[in-house]
Design a protein around this motif. Structure first.
Motif, short mmCIF file in Angstrom:
data_model
loop_
_atom_site.label_atom_id
_atom_site.label_comp_id
_atom_site.label_asym_id
_atom_site.label_seq_id
_atom_site.Cartn_x
_atom_site.Cartn_y
_atom_site.Cartn_z
N THR A 162 0.68 -1.31 -0.13
CA THR A 162 0.15 -0.05 -0.05
C THR A 162 0.88 1.15 -0.06
OG1 THR A 162 -1.72 -1.30 1.20
CG2 THR A 162 -1.81 1.21 1.15
N GLY A 163 1.79 1.38 0.65
CA GLY A 163 2.91 2.42 0.81
C GLY A 163 3.26 2.63 -0.38
N PHE A 164 3.72 1.42 -1.00
CA PHE A 164 4.50 1.65 -2.62
C PHE A 164 3.60 1.96 -3.47
CE2 PHE A 164 6.52 0.30 -6.24
CZ PHE A 164 7.99 0.45 -6.15
N ALA A 170 -0.55 8.40 -10.16
CA ALA A 170 -2.18 8.03 -10.81
C ALA A 170 -2.18 8.18 -12.02
CB ALA A 170 -3.12 8.60 -9.80
N SER A 171 -1.52 9.14 -12.67
CA SER A 171 -1.56 9.53 -14.02
C SER A 171 -1.39 8.40 -15.10
CB SER A 171 -0.87 10.63 -14.37
OG SER A 171 0.71 10.51 -14.28
N LEU A 172 -0.48 7.40 -14.57
CA LEU A 172 -0.07 6.21 -15.51
C LEU A 172 -1.48 5.47 -15.80
CD1 LEU A 172 3.35 5.45 -14.07
CD2 LEU A 172 2.83 6.84 -16.27
N GLU A 173 -2.27 5.38 -14.61
CA GLU A 173 -3.37 4.54 -14.61
C GLU A 173 -4.64 5.20 -15.49
OE1 GLU A 173 -4.52 3.33 -10.69
OE2 GLU A 173 -2.43 3.40 -10.02
N GLU A 174 -4.48 6.58 -15.30
CA GLU A 174 -5.73 7.32 -16.12
C GLU A 174 -5.35 7.22 -17.51
OE1 GLU A 174 -5.18 10.98 -14.22
OE2 GLU A 174 -6.00 10.57 -12.40
N ALA A 175 -4.00 7.15 -18.14
CA ALA A 175 -3.48 7.10 -19.27
C ALA A 175 -4.17 5.90 -19.94
CB ALA A 175 -2.28 7.52 -19.59
N ALA A 176 -3.93 4.88 -19.11
CA ALA A 176 -4.31 3.21 -19.47
C ALA A 176 -6.12 3.32 -19.73
CB ALA A 176 -4.09 2.21 -18.49
N GLN A 177 -6.58 4.08 -18.62
CA GLN A 177 -8.13 3.96 -18.83
C GLN A 177 -8.50 4.88 -19.93
OE1 GLN A 177 -9.05 5.61 -14.74
NE2 GLN A 177 -8.91 3.62 -14.05
N VAL A 191 0.26 -1.57 -13.00
CA VAL A 191 0.51 -1.32 -11.81
C VAL A 191 1.31 -2.54 -11.18
CG1 VAL A 191 -0.59 -1.21 -9.25
CG2 VAL A 191 -1.67 -0.29 -11.02
N LEU A 192 0.85 -3.78 -11.61
CA LEU A 192 1.73 -4.88 -11.20
C LEU A 192 3.13 -4.98 -11.64
CD1 LEU A 192 1.51 -7.43 -9.45
CD2 LEU A 192 0.84 -8.70 -11.29
N PRO A 193 3.50 -4.56 -12.79
CA PRO A 193 4.78 -4.34 -13.03
C PRO A 193 5.88 -3.65 -12.37
CG PRO A 193 3.63 -4.66 -15.26
CD PRO A 193 2.78 -4.48 -14.07
N MET A 194 5.21 -2.54 -11.95
CA MET A 194 5.86 -1.62 -11.17
C MET A 194 5.95 -1.87 -9.76
SD MET A 194 4.58 2.10 -12.64
CE MET A 194 2.99 1.89 -12.53
N LEU A 199 7.35 -6.41 -4.28
CA LEU A 199 6.71 -7.82 -3.98
C LEU A 199 7.89 -8.69 -3.92
CD1 LEU A 199 4.14 -7.88 -6.89
CD2 LEU A 199 3.74 -7.49 -4.51
N ALA A 200 9.11 -8.26 -4.29
CA ALA A 200 10.25 -9.30 -4.20
C ALA A 200 10.54 -9.12 -2.50
CB ALA A 200 11.38 -8.87 -4.88
N THR A 201 10.71 -7.99 -2.11
CA THR A 201 10.76 -7.97 -0.63
C THR A 201 9.73 -8.69 0.25
OG1 THR A 201 11.50 -5.62 -0.77
CG2 THR A 201 11.04 -6.31 1.46
N ALA A 202 8.59 -8.43 -0.13
CA ALA A 202 7.42 -9.43 0.28
C ALA A 202 7.66 -11.03 0.24
CB ALA A 202 5.97 -8.80 0.09
N THR A 203 8.11 -11.29 -0.79
CA THR A 203 8.35 -12.75 -1.17
C THR A 203 9.36 -13.09 -0.06
OG1 THR A 203 7.88 -12.51 -3.48
CG2 THR A 203 9.09 -14.40 -2.78
#
Length: 280
Positions: A162-164, A170-177, A191-194, A199-203
């Motif tokens: 969540t912090g990450f 958010a403009s990247l997501e808006e552009a995709a929308q 979102v997921l690729p970024m 995710l490596a840390t959490a893993t």
């Protein structure tokens, strides 16, 4: 403006690096050295584990004996049977939940986020969990164990991810929308690729917790599935390794080696993920 000389630096500030190094050596280096030298000794030398060097290094012989007699291979695959679904599940579900919690700033989501990360400090009620699994018919099964671990460590994933997500524009997501992508496509393609660093840390963190856990595994699956920590507990309790500290410590090395290798390879990514997700 002149540079400060060493005499102007407080004595404690100059001493801090040496104190930190000494503490790291004592708290980390000494236990690791104890494990290594004890695992390299004969049975007679290892009766009273200490930091002394072995008279004859026989680490490889001890590791081969443990691998052959301790059923390590079966326990290794048992651990993988639990760890892989747990890590996959918490990463997928946790990252999707974190994306929603980070992007939709409502009071309800703020409450849900507080409840989600409360699992970091609130320990689960083991007795209640075991009774619930019995009612559901999942006690002693891999599915029940996977569900328990996912519930326990979901908080850790949500906290970091969540912090990450909040640092991603958010403009990247808006552009995709605007290009016609739906919510699912935006998450998987944008979102997921970024989220790879966090995710490596959490893993790594979840793998460390689950791979080495014996407490919850003992109460939930009760030895019906052999994991590495449970197998070590079983063979030691059965007397196979009674007073054979060289074999016990050799088993510990075998059990820890995969995670040590993974941690050494992903160390930089772990640090960057923690600082990006928890600090920012």
């Amino acid at each position: 403006m002149t540079k400060r000389s060493m005499s102007d630096v407080p004595f404690w500030s100059r001493l801090q690096p040496f104190v930190g190094t000494a503490l790291a050596v004592v708290t980390i280096g000494v236990p690791l050295w104890l494990v290594l030298v004890t695992a390299s000794k004969s049975r007679g030398e290892a009766l009273n584990p200490d930091l002394s060097l072995p008279g004859h290094w026989q680490l490889m012989d001890n590791l081969r004996e443990v691998w052959a007699d301790g059923e390590v291979a079966a326990a290794f695959f048992g651990s993988l049977l639990i760890v892989v679904p747990v890590v996959t599940g918490v990463l997928i579900v946790g990252s999707m939940a974190s994306w929603i919690l980070a992007r939709r700033a409502t009071r309800l989501n703020a409450v849900l986020y507080a409840l989600a990360i409360s699992g970091i400090v609130l320990p689960p009620a083991v007795v209640t969990v075991v009774l619930l699994l019995r009612q559901l018919g999942l006690a002693g099964s891999a599915v029940g164990m996977i569900g328990v671990y996912m519930g326990i460590y979901m908080s850790t994933v949500i906290f970091f991810v969540t912090g990450f997500v909040r640092t991603i524009p958010a403009s990247l997501e808006e552009a995709a929308q605007i290009d016609g992508a739906g919510p699912i496509m935006v998450f998987w393609r944008v979102v997921l690729p970024m989220l790879r660093p966090v995710l490596a840390t959490a893993t790594i963190l979840v793998c460390l917790y689950v791979w080495n856990d014996v407490f919850y595994a003992f109460f939930v699956i009760g030895g019906r599935i052999d994991t590495l920590p449970l197998n070590l507990f079983r063979v030691a309790s059965a007397g196979l390794y009674l007073n054979n500290w060289h074999l016990i410590f050799s088993y510990v090395i075998l059990m820890s080696l995969p995670l040590i290798v993974v941690f050494a390879i992903a160390q930089r990514r772990i640090i960057s993920g923690i600082t990006s997700g928890a600090v920012k």
